[in-house]
Design a protein around this motif. Structure first.
Motif, PDB file in Angstrom:
ATOM      1  N   CYS A  22     120.661 -32.630 106.063  1.00 43.15           N
ATOM      2  CA  CYS A  22     118.675 -31.206 106.148  1.00 43.15           C
ATOM      3  C   CYS A  22     119.308 -30.481 105.995  1.00 43.15           C
ATOM      4  CB  CYS A  22     119.043 -31.254 107.262  1.00 43.15           C
ATOM      5  SG  CYS A  22     117.914 -30.644 108.558  1.00 43.15           S
ATOM      6  N   LEU A  23     120.449 -29.457 105.969  1.00 45.95           N
ATOM      7  CA  LEU A  23     120.088 -28.222 105.378  1.00 45.95           C
ATOM      8  C   LEU A  23     120.213 -27.992 103.780  1.00 45.95           C
ATOM      9  CD1 LEU A  23     123.718 -26.823 107.077  1.00 45.95           C
ATOM     10  CD2 LEU A  23     120.653 -26.129 107.924  1.00 45.95           C
ATOM     11  N   ARG A  35     106.712 -28.537 100.217  1.00 40.67           N
ATOM     12  CA  ARG A  35     106.934 -29.628 101.864  1.00 40.67           C
ATOM     13  C   ARG A  35     108.008 -30.684 101.047  1.00 40.67           C
ATOM     14  NH1 ARG A  35     101.191 -30.022 105.109  1.00 40.67           N
ATOM     15  NH2 ARG A  35     102.006 -32.659 104.973  1.00 40.67           N
ATOM     16  N   PHE A  36     107.414 -30.795 100.267  1.00 40.18           N
ATOM     17  CA  PHE A  36     108.625 -32.660 100.174  1.00 40.18           C
ATOM     18  C   PHE A  36     109.626 -32.295 100.926  1.00 40.18           C
ATOM     19  CE2 PHE A  36     111.578 -34.842  97.706  1.00 40.18           C
ATOM     20  CZ  PHE A  36     111.244 -35.266  97.440  1.00 40.18           C
ATOM     21  N   PHE A  37     110.475 -31.088 101.020  1.00 35.78           N
ATOM     22  CA  PHE A  37     111.733 -31.004 100.836  1.00 35.78           C
ATOM     23  C   PHE A  37     111.800 -30.969 102.393  1.00 35.78           C
ATOM     24  CE2 PHE A  37     112.173 -29.062  96.930  1.00 35.78           C
ATOM     25  CZ  PHE A  37     113.280 -30.303  95.856  1.00 35.78           C
ATOM     26  N   VAL A  38     110.733 -30.486 103.297  1.00 35.93           N
ATOM     27  CA  VAL A  38     110.688 -30.248 104.336  1.00 35.93           C
ATOM     28  C   VAL A  38     110.501 -31.372 104.975  1.00 35.93           C
ATOM     29  CG1 VAL A  38     108.615 -29.268 106.239  1.00 35.93           C
ATOM     30  CG2 VAL A  38     109.324 -27.649 104.268  1.00 35.93           C
ATOM     31  N   PHE A  39     109.977 -32.767 104.544  1.00 31.28           N
ATOM     32  CA  PHE A  39     110.108 -33.670 105.437  1.00 31.28           C
ATOM     33  C   PHE A  39     110.808 -34.452 105.492  1.00 31.28           C
ATOM     34  CE2 PHE A  39     104.992 -33.754 104.624  1.00 31.28           C
ATOM     35  CZ  PHE A  39     104.651 -34.109 105.457  1.00 31.28           C
ATOM     36  N   PHE A  40     111.683 -34.464 104.227  1.00 30.40           N
ATOM     37  CA  PHE A  40     112.825 -35.067 103.826  1.00 30.40           C
ATOM     38  C   PHE A  40     113.896 -33.974 104.968  1.00 30.40           C
ATOM     39  CE2 PHE A  40     112.225 -37.440 100.348  1.00 30.40           C
ATOM     40  CZ  PHE A  40     112.768 -38.040 100.033  1.00 30.40           C
ATOM     41  N   ALA A  41     114.640 -32.819 105.252  1.00 27.35           N
ATOM     42  CA  ALA A  41     115.367 -32.031 106.139  1.00 27.35           C
ATOM     43  C   ALA A  41     115.228 -32.329 107.776  1.00 27.35           C
ATOM     44  CB  ALA A  41     114.865 -30.694 105.737  1.00 27.35           C
ATOM     45  N   ALA A  42     113.577 -32.255 107.671  1.00 27.90           N
ATOM     46  CA  ALA A  42     113.079 -33.419 109.524  1.00 27.90           C
ATOM     47  C   ALA A  42     113.308 -34.675 109.680  1.00 27.90           C
ATOM     48  CB  ALA A  42     111.590 -32.934 109.084  1.00 27.90           C
ATOM     49  N   SER A  43     113.664 -35.444 108.243  1.00 30.27           N
ATOM     50  CA  SER A  43     113.927 -36.529 108.891  1.00 30.27           C
ATOM     51  C   SER A  43     115.786 -36.656 109.223  1.00 30.27           C
ATOM     52  CB  SER A  43     114.090 -37.492 107.219  1.00 30.27           C
ATOM     53  OG  SER A  43     114.282 -39.166 106.966  1.00 30.27           O
ATOM     54  N   THR A  74     112.255 -41.625 111.243  1.00 26.10           N
ATOM     55  CA  THR A  74     112.947 -40.779 109.837  1.00 26.10           C
ATOM     56  C   THR A  74     111.855 -42.265 108.432  1.00 26.10           C
ATOM     57  OG1 THR A  74     114.843 -42.330 109.975  1.00 26.10           O
ATOM     58  CG2 THR A  74     114.733 -40.656 111.638  1.00 26.10           C
ATOM     59  N   TYR A  75     112.381 -42.826 108.439  1.00 29.25           N
ATOM     60  CA  TYR A  75     112.072 -43.477 107.412  1.00 29.25           C
ATOM     61  C   TYR A  75     110.460 -43.172 107.113  1.00 29.25           C
ATOM     62  CZ  TYR A  75     116.468 -45.830 107.385  1.00 29.25           C
ATOM     63  OH  TYR A  75     117.654 -46.192 107.619  1.00 29.25           O
ATOM     64  N   VAL A  76     109.367 -43.025 107.743  1.00 27.78           N
ATOM     65  CA  VAL A  76     108.010 -42.749 107.693  1.00 27.78           C
ATOM     66  C   VAL A  76     107.933 -41.731 107.013  1.00 27.78           C
ATOM     67  CG1 VAL A  76     105.855 -42.746 108.681  1.00 27.78           C
ATOM     68  CG2 VAL A  76     107.302 -44.683 109.072  1.00 27.78           C
ATOM     69  N   LEU A  77     108.144 -40.193 107.520  1.00 24.88           N
ATOM     70  CA  LEU A  77     108.158 -39.479 106.851  1.00 24.88           C
ATOM     71  C   LEU A  77     108.890 -39.181 105.389  1.00 24.88           C
ATOM     72  CD1 LEU A  77     110.291 -36.914 110.018  1.00 24.88           C
ATOM     73  CD2 LEU A  77     108.023 -36.842 109.029  1.00 24.88           C
ATOM     74  N   ILE A  78     110.389 -39.881 105.246  1.00 25.68           N
ATOM     75  CA  ILE A  78     110.043 -39.720 103.806  1.00 25.68           C
ATOM     76  C   ILE A  78     109.668 -40.507 102.988  1.00 25.68           C
ATOM     77  CG2 ILE A  78     112.677 -41.264 102.087  1.00 25.68           C
ATOM     78  CD1 ILE A  78     114.428 -40.319 104.048  1.00 25.68           C
TER      79      ILE A  78
END
Length: 90
Positions: A22-23, A35-43, A74-78
């Motif tokens: 996440c970090l 925003r791609f990285f925000v979704f992955f970080a949130a996941s 989390t998988y849906v976010l990815i």
């Protein structure tokens, strides 16, 4: 040491590694504002919190419907991140 005693330790390890991921993605987001990285970080952040919760509660199994639902989120976010990154620009 029995298998039930080591399960919280393993959940903590997975939570720590998910927090590191996440970090890692948040650092990329800070430099690119993508925003791609925000979704992955949130996941990975959600997954870390879920694993931490599973390690501290008596019900530490992964087979509960709430744990499956959180993992599905989390998988849906990815998948949303990948879809959004690859859709055509207007």
């Amino acid at each position: 040491m029995s298998a039930s005693a080591i399960t919280p330790v393993l959940q903590g390890c997975v939570a720590a590694l998910a927090s590191v991921a996440c970090l890692f993605f948040l650092s990329f987001w800070r430099s690119t504002r993508d925003r791609f990285f925000v979704f992955f970080a949130a996941s990975f952040g959600i997954e870390a919190l879920n694993r931490l919760h599973m390690g501290f509660t008596a019900q530490s199994g992964e087979d509960g419907p709430i744990n499956y639902g959180i993992r599905l989120l989390t998988y849906v976010l990815i998948l949303v991140a990948i879809w959004e990154k690859n859709r055509p620009k207007r």
